[in-house]
Design an enzyme around this catalytic site. Structure first.
Site, PDB file in Angstrom:
ATOM      1  N   SER A  75       0.879  -1.173   0.000  1.00  0.00           N
ATOM      2  CA  SER A  75       0.000   0.000   0.000  1.00  0.00           C
ATOM      3  C   SER A  75       0.911   1.217   0.000  1.00  0.00           C
ATOM      4  CB  SER A  75      -0.860  -0.002   1.270  1.00  0.00           C
ATOM      5  OG  SER A  75      -1.454   1.267   1.477  1.00  0.00           O
ATOM      6  N   TYR A  96      -1.996  -1.294  10.219  1.00  0.00           N
ATOM      7  CA  TYR A  96      -1.978  -1.393   8.747  1.00  0.00           C
ATOM      8  C   TYR A  96      -0.668  -0.837   8.199  1.00  0.00           C
ATOM      9  CZ  TYR A  96      -3.777  -1.085   3.932  1.00  0.00           C
ATOM     10  OH  TYR A  96      -3.978  -1.242   2.578  1.00  0.00           O
TER      11      TYR A  96
HETATM   12  N1  LIG Z   1      -8.618  -0.308  -1.732  1.00  0.00           N
HETATM   13  C1  LIG Z   1      -7.600   0.473  -1.451  1.00  0.00           C
HETATM   14  O1  LIG Z   1      -7.753   1.723  -1.427  1.00  0.00           O
HETATM   15  C2  LIG Z   1      -6.246  -0.098  -1.182  1.00  0.00           C
HETATM   16  C3  LIG Z   1      -5.152   0.775  -1.147  1.00  0.00           C
HETATM   17  C4  LIG Z   1      -3.878   0.271  -0.952  1.00  0.00           C
HETATM   18  C5  LIG Z   1      -3.684  -1.089  -0.776  1.00  0.00           C
HETATM   19  N2  LIG Z   1      -4.759  -1.936  -0.782  1.00  0.00           N
HETATM   20  C6  LIG Z   1      -4.484  -3.358  -0.607  1.00  0.00           C
HETATM   21  O2  LIG Z   1      -4.926  -4.070  -1.742  1.00  0.00           O
HETATM   22  C7  LIG Z   1      -5.266  -5.417  -1.386  1.00  0.00           C
HETATM   23  C8  LIG Z   1      -6.640  -5.761  -1.936  1.00  0.00           C
HETATM   24  O3  LIG Z   1      -7.596  -4.915  -1.307  1.00  0.00           O
HETATM   25  P1  LIG Z   1      -9.005  -4.521  -1.955  1.00  0.00           P
HETATM   26  O4  LIG Z   1      -9.045  -3.045  -2.019  1.00  0.00           O
HETATM   27  O5  LIG Z   1      -9.271  -5.318  -3.183  1.00  0.00           O
HETATM   28  O6  LIG Z   1      -9.971  -4.975  -0.743  1.00  0.00           O
HETATM   29  P2  LIG Z   1     -11.260  -5.917  -0.689  1.00  0.00           P
HETATM   30  O7  LIG Z   1     -11.672  -5.935   0.743  1.00  0.00           O
HETATM   31  O8  LIG Z   1     -12.248  -5.463  -1.691  1.00  0.00           O
HETATM   32  O9  LIG Z   1     -10.712  -7.342  -1.140  1.00  0.00           O
HETATM   33  C9  LIG Z   1      -9.846  -8.071  -0.323  1.00  0.00           C
HETATM   34  C10 LIG Z   1     -10.143  -9.554  -0.465  1.00  0.00           C
HETATM   35  O10 LIG Z   1      -9.242 -10.255   0.399  1.00  0.00           O
HETATM   36  C11 LIG Z   1      -9.970 -11.257   1.080  1.00  0.00           C
HETATM   37  N3  LIG Z   1      -9.304 -11.585   2.349  1.00  0.00           N
HETATM   38  C12 LIG Z   1      -9.168 -10.779   3.429  1.00  0.00           C
HETATM   39  N4  LIG Z   1      -8.575 -11.453   4.424  1.00  0.00           N
HETATM   40  C13 LIG Z   1      -8.313 -12.697   3.961  1.00  0.00           C
HETATM   41  C14 LIG Z   1      -7.707 -13.843   4.515  1.00  0.00           C
HETATM   42  N5  LIG Z   1      -7.242 -13.865   5.778  1.00  0.00           N
HETATM   43  N6  LIG Z   1      -7.596 -14.952   3.760  1.00  0.00           N
HETATM   44  C15 LIG Z   1      -8.062 -14.960   2.485  1.00  0.00           C
HETATM   45  N7  LIG Z   1      -8.660 -13.908   1.906  1.00  0.00           N
HETATM   46  C16 LIG Z   1      -8.785 -12.785   2.637  1.00  0.00           C
HETATM   47  C17 LIG Z   1     -11.341 -10.669   1.281  1.00  0.00           C
HETATM   48  O11 LIG Z   1     -12.324 -11.681   1.515  1.00  0.00           O
HETATM   49  C18 LIG Z   1     -11.560  -9.917  -0.028  1.00  0.00           C
HETATM   50  O12 LIG Z   1     -12.170 -10.722  -1.002  1.00  0.00           O
HETATM   51  C19 LIG Z   1      -5.155  -5.475   0.137  1.00  0.00           C
HETATM   52  O13 LIG Z   1      -3.925  -6.041   0.502  1.00  0.00           O
HETATM   53  C20 LIG Z   1      -5.204  -4.009   0.545  1.00  0.00           C
HETATM   54  O14 LIG Z   1      -4.571  -3.782   1.785  1.00  0.00           O
HETATM   55  C21 LIG Z   1      -6.028  -1.465  -0.975  1.00  0.00           C
END
Ligand SMILES: NC(=O)c1ccc[n+]([C@@H]2O[C@H](COP(=O)([O-])OP(=O)(O)OC[C@H]3O[C@@H](n4cnc5c(N)ncnc54)[C@H](O)[C@@H]3O)[C@@H](O)[C@H]2O)c1
Length: 270
Positions: A153, A166
């Site tokens: 991130s 985080y």
């Molecule tokens: N959305 C943002 O603004 C953003 C920004 C920077 C980084 N990220 C990172 O990107 C990645 C994806 O996030 P996203 O935005 O698609 O979020 P999201 O919540 O839409 O999707 C995350 C997915 O991961 C799954 N998950 C969570 N914990 C889990 C576990 N213990 N085992 C298996 N699956 C698990 C969830 O069920 C979900 O389907 C994450 O690592 C997040 O930290 C997101």
């Protein structure tokens, strides 16, 4: 990517789904893993469902590629190893790992319980380590090299207020990628971390935004969120991150390893 195989965690929705769609459009078969069920109680947005994971598999099938799904919690080391081994046995090889599953729980420092802190570290850091440990051996066994992409991130490169666990977990992703890159390089496996800024996914739902605003009231000097985007009116979609994943996964990036690459509209660049 034709006929290569990619393992993607957090594949039920959001960015993980976009990575599955993109890599399969580029010719890869995929092993899709997600908890597809309740996230820890402190998480301020809805959890993904088994139907979400099945929908990702259908999108891959529509691209003419094979998708295997497994409902596994990335915190479960043995479960991850078993699911990946079974997927590799069925699809025949493994070339790419996208360790994408993660959670985000904004809160002021004094409202974070020991359990909350542990949950974020367990999923974002230990779960990512488990994912690499479950998959790397299979890439080595193929003898063809490969690419491992750890999703961090912008909070893994700079401080994000009201997200101590985080921010710490995502900084750890940067170190994890560098360390794995050093040891796996001799197997021609590249390891990089990718650092999105704000991306439109279910993680950034209304309750999440409200939780951030609530925390911000405690200290208005600290503005939460990645607010200093350098390109006006930018709204990053999961596909924007998937494009970088596709590049890192491909031979186009064959000499890129040990790098921490932001896709964040410049929020960590100034
Ligand atoms: N959305 C943002 O603004 C953003 C920004 C920077 C980084 N990220 C990172 O990107 C990645 C994806 O996030 P996203 O935005 O698609 O979020 P999201 O919540 O839409 O999707 C995350 C997915 O991961 C799954 N998950 C969570 N914990 C889990 C576990 N213990 N085992 C298996 N699956 C698990 C969830 O069920 C979900 O389907 C994450 O690592 C997040 O930290 C997101």
């Amino acid at each position: 990517m034709t006929d290569k195989v990619a393992l993607i965690t957090g594949a039920a929705r959001g960015q993980g789904r976009a990575h599955a769609e993109r890599l399969s459009a580029d010719g890869a078969d995929v092993i899709l893993i997600d908890i597809a069920g309740p996230l820890p109680p402190s998480v301020p947005y809805d959890s993904a469902t088994p139907e979400d994971l099945a929908e990702t598999a259908e999108l891959v099938a529509a691209n003419g590629r094979r998708a295997l799904t497994a409902i596994v919690d990335t915190r479960d080391h043995d479960g991850m190893c078993a699911a990946v081994a079974s997927g590799v046995a069925e699809l025949g090889r493994l070339d790419v790992i996208v360790a994408n599953a993660g959670i985000c729980v904004p809160s002021t420092w004094d409202r974070v319980s020991a359990r909350d802190f542990q949950d974020t570290i367990d999923i974002n850091l230990v779960g990512t380590w488990n994912t690499v440990m479950a998959g790397a051996r299979h890439i080595i066994d193929g003898g063809r090299g490969g690419s491992i992409i750890l999703i961090g991130s912008a909070a893994g490169l700079t401080m994000e207020p009201f997200m101590i666990a985080y921010t710490a977990s995502k900084h750890a992703i940067t170190g994890l990628a560098r360390s794995f890159a050093a040891e796996l390089g001799k197997h021609r496996i590249r390891v990089n971390s990718l650092h999105p800024g704000s991306v439109v996914t279910p993680m950034g739902s209304e309750r999440m935004v409200a939780a951030m605003a609530d925390a911000a009231e405690s200290n208005p000097v600290l503005r939460p969120g990645f607010v200093k985007q350098l390109i006006p009116d930018s709204i990053a979609m999961p596909e924007d991150i998937a494009a970088a994943v596709a590049w890192l996964a491909s031979d186009e990036a064959r000499y890129v390893t040990g790098a921490a690459i932001p896709v964040d509209v410049g929020v960590t660049g100034t």
